[in-house]
Motif scaffolding. Structure first.
Motif, PDB file in Angstrom:
ATOM      1  N   ASN A  69     -48.828  10.362 -39.271  1.00 20.64           N
ATOM      2  CA  ASN A  69     -49.689   9.244 -38.852  1.00 20.64           C
ATOM      3  C   ASN A  69     -49.128   8.473 -37.673  1.00 20.64           C
ATOM      4  O   ASN A  69     -49.883   8.037 -36.806  1.00 20.64           O
ATOM      5  N   ASP A  70     -47.815   8.280 -37.611  1.00 24.01           N
ATOM      6  CA  ASP A  70     -47.239   7.487 -36.532  1.00 24.01           C
ATOM      7  C   ASP A  70     -47.189   8.244 -35.208  1.00 24.01           C
ATOM      8  O   ASP A  70     -46.895   7.660 -34.170  1.00 24.01           O
ATOM      9  N   GLU A  71     -47.507   9.538 -35.209  1.00 19.14           N
ATOM     10  CA  GLU A  71     -47.534  10.330 -33.977  1.00 19.14           C
ATOM     11  C   GLU A  71     -48.954  10.648 -33.505  1.00 19.14           C
ATOM     12  O   GLU A  71     -49.141  11.296 -32.488  1.00 19.14           O
ATOM     13  N   ARG A  72     -49.946  10.199 -34.251  1.00 22.40           N
ATOM     14  CA  ARG A  72     -51.341  10.467 -33.874  1.00 22.40           C
ATOM     15  C   ARG A  72     -51.790   9.480 -32.810  1.00 22.40           C
ATOM     16  O   ARG A  72     -51.538   8.277 -32.912  1.00 22.40           O
ATOM     17  N   VAL A  73     -52.442   9.996 -31.784  1.00 19.78           N
ATOM     18  CA  VAL A  73     -52.924   9.159 -30.676  1.00 19.78           C
ATOM     19  C   VAL A  73     -54.362   9.546 -30.340  1.00 19.78           C
ATOM     20  O   VAL A  73     -54.819  10.647 -30.650  1.00 19.78           O
ATOM     21  N   TRP A  74     -55.069   8.623 -29.713  1.00 19.76           N
ATOM     22  CA  TRP A  74     -56.433   8.885 -29.254  1.00 19.76           C
ATOM     23  C   TRP A  74     -56.382   9.420 -27.828  1.00 19.76           C
ATOM     24  O   TRP A  74     -55.856   8.767 -26.930  1.00 19.76           O
ATOM     25  N   CYS A  75     -56.913  10.625 -27.626  1.00 17.04           N
ATOM     26  CA  CYS A  75     -56.958  11.275 -26.312  1.00 17.04           C
ATOM     27  C   CYS A  75     -58.370  11.189 -25.741  1.00 17.04           C
ATOM     28  O   CYS A  75     -59.349  11.193 -26.485  1.00 17.04           O
ATOM     29  N   LEU A  76     -58.458  11.160 -24.437  1.00 16.12           N
ATOM     30  CA  LEU A  76     -59.746  11.145 -23.752  1.00 16.12           C
ATOM     31  C   LEU A  76     -60.308  12.557 -23.693  1.00 16.12           C
ATOM     32  O   LEU A  76     -59.606  13.504 -23.343  1.00 16.12           O
ATOM     33  N   LEU A  77     -61.594  12.709 -24.052  1.00 15.87           N
ATOM     34  CA  LEU A  77     -62.270  13.998 -23.931  1.00 15.87           C
ATOM     35  C   LEU A  77     -62.970  14.065 -22.587  1.00 15.87           C
ATOM     36  O   LEU A  77     -63.489  13.068 -22.084  1.00 15.87           O
ATOM     37  N   TYR A  78     -62.994  15.246 -21.983  1.00 15.60           N
ATOM     38  CA  TYR A  78     -63.737  15.448 -20.748  1.00 15.60           C
ATOM     39  C   TYR A  78     -64.365  16.834 -20.771  1.00 15.60           C
ATOM     40  O   TYR A  78     -63.930  17.712 -21.508  1.00 15.60           O
ATOM     41  N   ALA A  79     -65.408  17.006 -19.977  1.00 14.44           N
ATOM     42  CA  ALA A  79     -66.092  18.293 -19.911  1.00 14.44           C
ATOM     43  C   ALA A  79     -65.253  19.259 -19.092  1.00 14.44           C
ATOM     44  O   ALA A  79     -64.862  18.974 -17.975  1.00 14.44           O
ATOM     45  N   HIS A  80     -64.963  20.400 -19.693  1.00 13.11           N
ATOM     46  CA  HIS A  80     -64.152  21.422 -19.038  1.00 13.11           C
ATOM     47  C   HIS A  80     -64.802  22.774 -19.317  1.00 13.11           C
ATOM     48  O   HIS A  80     -64.872  23.196 -20.470  1.00 13.11           O
ATOM     49  N   SER A  81     -65.298  23.417 -18.280  1.00 10.34           N
ATOM     50  CA  SER A  81     -65.947  24.728 -18.419  1.00 10.34           C
ATOM     51  C   SER A  81     -67.045  24.703 -19.478  1.00 10.34           C
ATOM     52  O   SER A  81     -67.066  25.515 -20.396  1.00 10.34           O
ATOM     53  N   CYS A  82     -67.941  23.731 -19.389  1.00 18.40           N
ATOM     54  CA  CYS A  82     -69.071  23.590 -20.305  1.00 18.40           C
ATOM     55  C   CYS A  82     -68.626  23.358 -21.740  1.00 18.40           C
ATOM     56  O   CYS A  82     -69.304  23.734 -22.687  1.00 18.40           O
ATOM     57  N   ASP A  83     -67.478  22.790 -21.941  1.00 16.04           N
ATOM     58  CA  ASP A  83     -66.947  22.493 -23.262  1.00 16.04           C
ATOM     59  C   ASP A  83     -66.175  21.178 -23.158  1.00 16.04           C
ATOM     60  O   ASP A  83     -65.966  20.667 -22.074  1.00 16.04           O
ATOM     61  N   LEU A  84     -65.742  20.638 -24.273  1.00  9.68           N
ATOM     62  CA  LEU A  84     -64.943  19.416 -24.256  1.00  9.68           C
ATOM     63  C   LEU A  84     -63.487  19.754 -24.495  1.00  9.68           C
ATOM     64  O   LEU A  84     -63.168  20.622 -25.304  1.00  9.68           O
ATOM     65  N   ALA A  85     -62.595  19.060 -23.799  1.00  5.29           N
ATOM     66  CA  ALA A  85     -61.157  19.277 -23.944  1.00  5.29           C
ATOM     67  C   ALA A  85     -60.440  17.943 -23.765  1.00  5.29           C
ATOM     68  O   ALA A  85     -60.966  17.011 -23.169  1.00  5.29           O
ATOM     69  N   CYS A  86     -59.213  17.854 -24.302  1.00  8.83           N
ATOM     70  CA  CYS A  86     -58.373  16.671 -24.096  1.00  8.83           C
ATOM     71  C   CYS A  86     -57.932  16.627 -22.640  1.00  8.83           C
ATOM     72  O   CYS A  86     -57.569  17.650 -22.071  1.00  8.83           O
ATOM     73  N   LEU A  87     -57.948  15.455 -22.056  1.00 14.20           N
ATOM     74  CA  LEU A  87     -57.498  15.299 -20.675  1.00 14.20           C
ATOM     75  C   LEU A  87     -56.052  15.751 -20.515  1.00 14.20           C
ATOM     76  O   LEU A  87     -55.691  16.394 -19.531  1.00 14.20           O
ATOM     77  N   CYS A  88     -55.214  15.475 -21.498  1.00 13.07           N
ATOM     78  CA  CYS A  88     -53.790  15.807 -21.413  1.00 13.07           C
ATOM     79  C   CYS A  88     -53.497  17.262 -21.761  1.00 13.07           C
ATOM     80  O   CYS A  88     -52.367  17.712 -21.625  1.00 13.07           O
ATOM     81  N   GLY A  89     -54.494  18.011 -22.223  1.00 10.51           N
ATOM     82  CA  GLY A  89     -54.292  19.419 -22.542  1.00 10.51           C
ATOM     83  C   GLY A  89     -53.609  19.664 -23.871  1.00 10.51           C
ATOM     84  O   GLY A  89     -52.934  20.671 -24.044  1.00 10.51           O
ATOM     85  N   LYS A  90     -53.782  18.769 -24.826  1.00 13.31           N
ATOM     86  CA  LYS A  90     -53.097  18.887 -26.112  1.00 13.31           C
ATOM     87  C   LYS A  90     -53.608  19.993 -27.013  1.00 13.31           C
ATOM     88  O   LYS A  90     -53.239  20.056 -28.159  1.00 13.31           O
ATOM     89  N   GLY A  91     -54.472  20.854 -26.570  1.00 10.06           N
ATOM     90  CA  GLY A  91     -54.893  21.974 -27.393  1.00 10.06           C
ATOM     91  C   GLY A  91     -56.190  21.776 -28.130  1.00 10.06           C
ATOM     92  O   GLY A  91     -56.590  22.631 -28.898  1.00 10.06           O
ATOM     93  N   PHE A  92     -56.883  20.652 -27.949  1.00  7.53           N
ATOM     94  CA  PHE A  92     -58.182  20.489 -28.585  1.00  7.53           C
ATOM     95  C   PHE A  92     -59.235  21.222 -27.779  1.00  7.53           C
ATOM     96  O   PHE A  92     -59.244  21.190 -26.562  1.00  7.53           O
ATOM     97  N   CYS A  93     -60.116  21.895 -28.463  1.00  8.03           N
ATOM     98  CA  CYS A  93     -61.261  22.543 -27.828  1.00  8.03           C
ATOM     99  C   CYS A  93     -62.411  22.428 -28.808  1.00  8.03           C
ATOM    100  O   CYS A  93     -62.238  22.710 -30.000  1.00  8.03           O
ATOM    101  N   ALA A  94     -63.587  22.025 -28.351  1.00  8.64           N
ATOM    102  CA  ALA A  94     -64.721  21.806 -29.242  1.00  8.64           C
ATOM    103  C   ALA A  94     -65.145  23.072 -29.978  1.00  8.64           C
ATOM    104  O   ALA A  94     -65.740  23.007 -31.032  1.00  8.64           O
ATOM    105  N   GLU A  95     -64.830  24.218 -29.444  1.00  6.37           N
ATOM    106  CA  GLU A  95     -65.182  25.473 -30.098  1.00  6.37           C
ATOM    107  C   GLU A  95     -64.237  25.819 -31.239  1.00  6.37           C
ATOM    108  O   GLU A  95     -64.404  26.825 -31.894  1.00  6.37           O
ATOM    109  N   GLY A  96     -63.201  25.015 -31.454  1.00  3.95           N
ATOM    110  CA  GLY A  96     -62.299  25.248 -32.564  1.00  3.95           C
ATOM    111  C   GLY A  96     -60.998  25.925 -32.168  1.00  3.95           C
ATOM    112  O   GLY A  96     -60.108  26.053 -32.991  1.00  3.95           O
ATOM    113  N   ALA A  97     -60.864  26.381 -30.948  1.00  2.21           N
ATOM    114  CA  ALA A  97     -59.591  26.953 -30.517  1.00  2.21           C
ATOM    115  C   ALA A  97     -58.602  25.815 -30.384  1.00  2.21           C
ATOM    116  O   ALA A  97     -58.901  24.791 -29.809  1.00  2.21           O
TER     117      ALA A  97
END
Length: 79
Positions: free
Chosen positions: A19-47
């Motif tokens: 819990n103490d390491e969780r942060v809110w990242c900004l989402l942005y449109a990347h290749s017709c999908d959403l991704a974290c601005l910082c590149g932390k590995g989030f992808c809306a498709e589940g990858a």
């Protein structure tokens, strides 16, 4: 316009992020999908992360130091 944010709760392999390491990242449109601005590995498709929370904020709400650094760098660019 609102900020779309994501908080990663699990890493790949179902490792829980403390819990103490969780942060809110900004989402942005990347290749017709959403991704974290910082590149932390989030992808809306589940990858990437398997656990995450979403929220919207009219202003601010970003707590990820990497996302904030990128935003400050972009704001410093003179057009």
């Amino acid at each position: 316009m609102t900020n779309q944010l994501v908080m990663l709760t699990h890493e790949e392999g179902m490792l829980i992020i403390p819990n103490d390491e969780r942060v809110w990242c900004l989402l942005y449109a990347h290749s017709c999908d959403l991704a974290c601005l910082c590149g932390k590995g989030f992808c809306a498709e589940g990858a990437g992360a398997t656990g995450y929370k979403f929220k919207e904020a009219k202003r601010g709400g970003i707590t990820c130091p990497d996302c904030l650094r990128i935003i400050r760098d972009m704001k410093a660019v003179r057009l």
